[in-house]
Design an enzyme around this catalytic site. Structure first.
Site, PDB file in Angstrom:
ATOM      1  N   GLY A 131       0.808  -1.155  -0.080  1.00 59.32           N
ATOM      2  CA  GLY A 131       0.027   0.091   0.090  1.00 59.32           C
ATOM      3  C   GLY A 131       0.908   1.256   0.065  1.00 59.32           C
ATOM      4  O   GLY A 131       1.092   1.873   1.060  1.00 59.32           O
ATOM      5  N   SER A 133       1.304   3.422  -3.178  1.00 56.09           N
ATOM      6  CA  SER A 133       0.602   4.427  -4.216  1.00 56.09           C
ATOM      7  C   SER A 133      -0.511   4.942  -3.660  1.00 56.09           C
ATOM      8  O   SER A 133      -1.470   4.301  -3.175  1.00 56.09           O
ATOM      9  CB  SER A 133       0.664   4.041  -5.755  1.00 56.09           C
ATOM     10  N   SER A 165      -1.742  -4.145  -6.087  1.00 54.27           N
ATOM     11  CA  SER A 165      -1.656  -5.185  -7.043  1.00 54.27           C
ATOM     12  C   SER A 165      -2.460  -6.339  -5.878  1.00 54.27           C
ATOM     13  O   SER A 165      -1.700  -6.516  -4.880  1.00 54.27           O
ATOM     14  CB  SER A 165      -0.578  -5.875  -7.442  1.00 54.27           C
ATOM     15  N   GLU A 248      12.214  -3.825  -4.196  1.00 58.25           N
ATOM     16  CA  GLU A 248      11.298  -3.984  -5.314  1.00 58.25           C
ATOM     17  C   GLU A 248      11.742  -4.207  -6.709  1.00 58.25           C
ATOM     18  O   GLU A 248      11.692  -4.881  -7.431  1.00 58.25           O
ATOM     19  CB  GLU A 248      10.362  -3.194  -5.112  1.00 58.25           C
TER      20      GLU A 248
HETATM   21  C1  LIG Z   1       1.834  -3.553 -12.759  1.00 54.09           C
HETATM   22  C2  LIG Z   1       1.672  -2.670 -11.740  1.00 54.09           C
HETATM   23  C3  LIG Z   1       1.730  -3.014 -10.527  1.00 54.09           C
HETATM   24  C4  LIG Z   1       1.590  -1.963  -9.534  1.00 54.09           C
HETATM   25  N1  LIG Z   1       1.446  -2.562  -8.037  1.00 54.09           N
HETATM   26  C5  LIG Z   1       1.687  -1.841  -7.123  1.00 54.09           C
HETATM   27  C6  LIG Z   1       1.242  -2.042  -5.786  1.00 54.09           C
HETATM   28  O1  LIG Z   1       0.917  -3.157  -5.529  1.00 54.09           O
HETATM   29  N2  LIG Z   1       1.288  -1.338  -4.676  1.00 54.09           N
HETATM   30  C7  LIG Z   1       1.494   0.147  -4.907  1.00 54.09           C
HETATM   31  O2  LIG Z   1       1.530   0.995  -4.115  1.00 54.09           O
HETATM   32  N3  LIG Z   1       1.264   0.601  -6.402  1.00 54.09           N
HETATM   33  C8  LIG Z   1       1.458  -0.243  -7.197  1.00 54.09           C
HETATM   34  N4  LIG Z   1       1.706   0.225  -8.638  1.00 54.09           N
HETATM   35  C9  LIG Z   1       1.903   1.757  -8.921  1.00 54.09           C
HETATM   36  C10 LIG Z   1       2.935   2.148  -9.240  1.00 54.09           C
HETATM   37  O3  LIG Z   1       4.087   2.175  -8.242  1.00 54.09           O
HETATM   38  C11 LIG Z   1       2.721   3.786  -9.878  1.00 54.09           C
HETATM   39  O4  LIG Z   1       2.016   3.477 -10.953  1.00 54.09           O
HETATM   40  C12 LIG Z   1       4.247   4.498 -10.403  1.00 54.09           C
HETATM   41  O5  LIG Z   1       4.983   4.645  -9.177  1.00 54.09           O
HETATM   42  C13 LIG Z   1       3.861   5.503 -10.986  1.00 54.09           C
HETATM   43  O6  LIG Z   1       3.069   6.781 -10.383  1.00 54.09           O
HETATM   44  P1  LIG Z   1       1.608   7.091 -11.136  1.00 54.09           P
HETATM   45  O7  LIG Z   1       0.856   6.036 -11.858  1.00 54.09           O
HETATM   46  O8  LIG Z   1       0.866   7.867  -9.908  1.00 54.09           O
HETATM   47  O9  LIG Z   1       2.328   7.953 -12.310  1.00 54.09           O
HETATM   48  P2  LIG Z   1       2.642   9.566 -12.237  1.00 54.09           P
HETATM   49  O10 LIG Z   1       3.416   9.573 -10.986  1.00 54.09           O
HETATM   50  O11 LIG Z   1       1.581  10.310 -12.226  1.00 54.09           O
HETATM   51  O12 LIG Z   1       3.570   9.738 -13.482  1.00 54.09           O
HETATM   52  C14 LIG Z   1       2.601   9.788 -14.921  1.00 54.09           C
HETATM   53  C15 LIG Z   1       3.998  10.109 -15.695  1.00 54.09           C
HETATM   54  O13 LIG Z   1       4.919  11.188 -15.509  1.00 54.09           O
HETATM   55  C16 LIG Z   1       6.188  10.677 -15.348  1.00 54.09           C
HETATM   56  N5  LIG Z   1       6.802  11.497 -14.352  1.00 54.09           N
HETATM   57  C17 LIG Z   1       6.407  11.479 -13.196  1.00 54.09           C
HETATM   58  N6  LIG Z   1       7.014  12.449 -12.405  1.00 54.09           N
HETATM   59  C18 LIG Z   1       8.107  12.567 -12.926  1.00 54.09           C
HETATM   60  C19 LIG Z   1       9.472  13.172 -12.875  1.00 54.09           C
HETATM   61  N7  LIG Z   1       9.819  13.808 -11.691  1.00 54.09           N
HETATM   62  N8  LIG Z   1      10.268  13.125 -13.896  1.00 54.09           N
HETATM   63  C20 LIG Z   1       9.982  12.652 -15.313  1.00 54.09           C
HETATM   64  N9  LIG Z   1       8.826  11.972 -15.452  1.00 54.09           N
HETATM   65  C21 LIG Z   1       7.878  12.015 -14.402  1.00 54.09           C
HETATM   66  C22 LIG Z   1       6.089   9.164 -15.141  1.00 54.09           C
HETATM   67  O14 LIG Z   1       7.323   8.633 -15.760  1.00 54.09           O
HETATM   68  C23 LIG Z   1       4.830   8.821 -15.786  1.00 54.09           C
HETATM   69  O15 LIG Z   1       5.114   8.506 -17.236  1.00 54.09           O
HETATM   70  C24 LIG Z   1       1.829  -0.423  -9.689  1.00 54.09           C
HETATM   71  C25 LIG Z   1       1.936  -0.059 -11.055  1.00 54.09           C
HETATM   72  C26 LIG Z   1       1.896  -1.047 -12.096  1.00 54.09           C
HETATM   73  C27 LIG Z   1       1.849  -0.632 -13.452  1.00 54.09           C
END
Ligand SMILES: Cc1cc2nc3c(=O)[nH]c(=O)nc-3n(C[C@H](O)[C@H](O)[C@H](O)COP(=O)(O)OP(=O)(O)OC[C@H]3O[C@@H](n4cnc5c(N)ncnc54)[C@H](O)[C@@H]3O)c2cc1C
Length: 412
Positions: A131, A133, A165, A248
């Site tokens: 937990g 994100s 997940s 991770e």
């Molecule tokens: C298959 C999968 C499993 C997952 N499982 C889990 C889980 O079990 N538990 C959990 O807590 N989370 C989980 N996640 C979430 C994952 O950790 C987040 O999706 C990830 O950290 C990206 O955050 P966001 O989705 O908020 O994207 P955002 O942070 O909103 O990013 C959107 C876009 O902007 C870019 N970006 C953002 N900030 C910057 C920066 N400073 N510089 C350059 N580019 C930037 C990113 O690279 C991305 O392309 C999972 C994700 C996936 C795809």
């Protein structure tokens, strides 16, 4: 014969005798065995393999024996992993607790927490979810809002998580929570573990376009969490979160091993699908195959080198972002190549519970692998964010905003 050669022989003999032949194949996603209260084995072989590895204490071969581990040295663990890969043994269980929380507990947990939380992991009894994100706190993880208020004998947790997940299938969660709203962004965060069966925890599956999803939103409504479920210091969760994320990323750079890579020979696979005689475009495919093969070998050799450096006491942890980035981007390139080579044979689809006789299991797993390769460049921190981390923490490049450099991290 050296001690390690002897150990390798013993491991080989044990695996040969104990890993069922049916499980020396790539693992389709629906056949992954997740540890936990609701253990589910599709076959008796899977159960046998799980129980034999558990009893051998090889779910966590490198953890101390007092916490249920196998007590093996890093070199021995490396030998075991290599032998399992060589024989194409499936992982006996998948457990985020073992991959990510376990190493943090070993370093920061109290004796009581280690006994209470690590032992069940080593038995495959508890399924963990992560937990971390939240909406607006993915890449910018320290932006989390879910709060844990100190109520004397317990914390009261309110808020929500996203992209968890298997949140609806897990028994316990390790979560980042805000314990001080007035402290600095990174200074008011703590790491809590909580029972998903607690009153007020509601996981809700997120529908995806594919019709299938492992993702959940998890809502917390006045959830009581006992104080002794705080890992490390109150408000001191950020370093623990960083350590957990390094594990991770390290685990993710190995994800592919469970399905296709190393379990099949890329060149012969490509050859099987390439029409004969070869034309110019196929020569290009050949060149891409060789490049891909070389990249994979380089990656594996680098992992090996890092393992050896770690054993000689060098800090290789800061380079996990490089490995995660390299591996997930490389996987994408490899699956695109497979798609180009296989043509429509790589576009099979299987509806859950229904057989698909038009495509082989291997073909279906390429399709799944291709789709999954995109998610791996996001999960555990997106590729863009890994590049930022590498620039700042490994290469020590100046920070754009501050215009100053950050502390140098020793690396290879
Ligand atoms: C298959 C999968 C499993 C997952 N499982 C889990 C889980 O079990 N538990 C959990 O807590 N989370 C989980 N996640 C979430 C994952 O950790 C987040 O999706 C990830 O950290 C990206 O955050 P966001 O989705 O908020 O994207 P955002 O942070 O909103 O990013 C959107 C876009 O902007 C870019 N970006 C953002 N900030 C910057 C920066 N400073 N510089 C350059 N580019 C930037 C990113 O690279 C991305 O392309 C999972 C994700 C996936 C795809």
């Amino acid at each position: 014969m050296s001690d390690m050669d002897l150990f390798k022989t013993e491991v080989r003999q044990w695996l040969e005798a104990n890993c069922p032949h049916s499980l020396r194949t790539p693992t389709p996603e629906n056949e992954l065995v997740w540890g936990g209260k609701n253990l589910n084995f599709m076959t008796q072989d899977m159960r046998d393999w799980f129980e034999r590895m558990r009893d051998k204490r090889w779910f966590c071969p490198g953890w101390p024996t007092e916490y249920g581990g196998g007590g093996l040295s890093a070199t021995e663990v490396n030998i075991l992993e290599k032998e399992m890969l060589r024989m194409r043994c499936r992982p006996p269980q998948i457990n985020l607790g073992i991959w990510m929380l376990g190493p943090v507990l070993l370093k920061y947990g109290t004796e009581e927490q280690k006994k209470r939380l690590l032992l069940p992991m080593t038995q495959g009894e508890v399924r963990w979810c992560q937990g971390f994100s939240e909406p607006n706190a993915g890449s910018d993880l320290a932006n989390i809002r879910t709060s844990a208020v100190d109520m004397g004998d317990h914390y009261l947790v309110n808020g929500s998580k996203i992209w968890t997940s298997y949140g609806d299938k897990s028994d316990w969660m390790y979560a980042l929570v805000r314990t001080d709203n007035n402290a600095s962004k990174h200074g008011g965060i703590s790491l809590l573990v909580l029972d998903m069966a607690s009153a007020g925890v509601t996981p809700k599956a997120i529908d995806l376009i594919s019709g299938k999803s492992s993702f959940c939103e998890v809502f917390f409504d006045n959830v009581k969490v006992p104080k002794d479920n705080l890992i490390g210091e109150v408000n001191g969760g950020w370093p623990l979160a960083k350590l957990l994320l390094q594990h991770e990323r390290s685990a993710m750079s190995k994800f592919g091993e469970f399905s296709l890579p190393n379990h099949f020979h890329l060149k012969s696979f490509v050859n099987d699908y390439m029409p004969k005689p070869h034309t110019t475009s196929e020569t290009v495919l050949n060149a891409r195959t060789v490049a891909c093969d070389m990249e994979e070998r380089i990656f594996n050799l680098t992992v090996q080198r890092m393992g050896e450096e770690a054993r000689s006491g060098k800090d290789v942890f800061s380079t996990m972002s490089i490995m995660k980035y390299a591996h997930s981007e490389q996987e994408k390139i490899k699956f695109e190549l497979l798609l180009d080579v296989m043509g429509y044979r790589a576009l099979g689809w299987q509806v859950e519970g229904k057989a698909n006789d038009s495509f082989s299991d291997q073909e279906l797993s390429v399709t799944r692998g291709w789709l999954n390769s995109f998610t791996q460049t996001i999960a555990g921190g997106s590729s863009e964010v890994q590049l930022n981390v590498i620039a700042k923490r490994v290469l020590n490049l100046p920070d754009n905003k501050a215009g100053s450099s950050v502390k140098k991290v020793t690396t290879s």
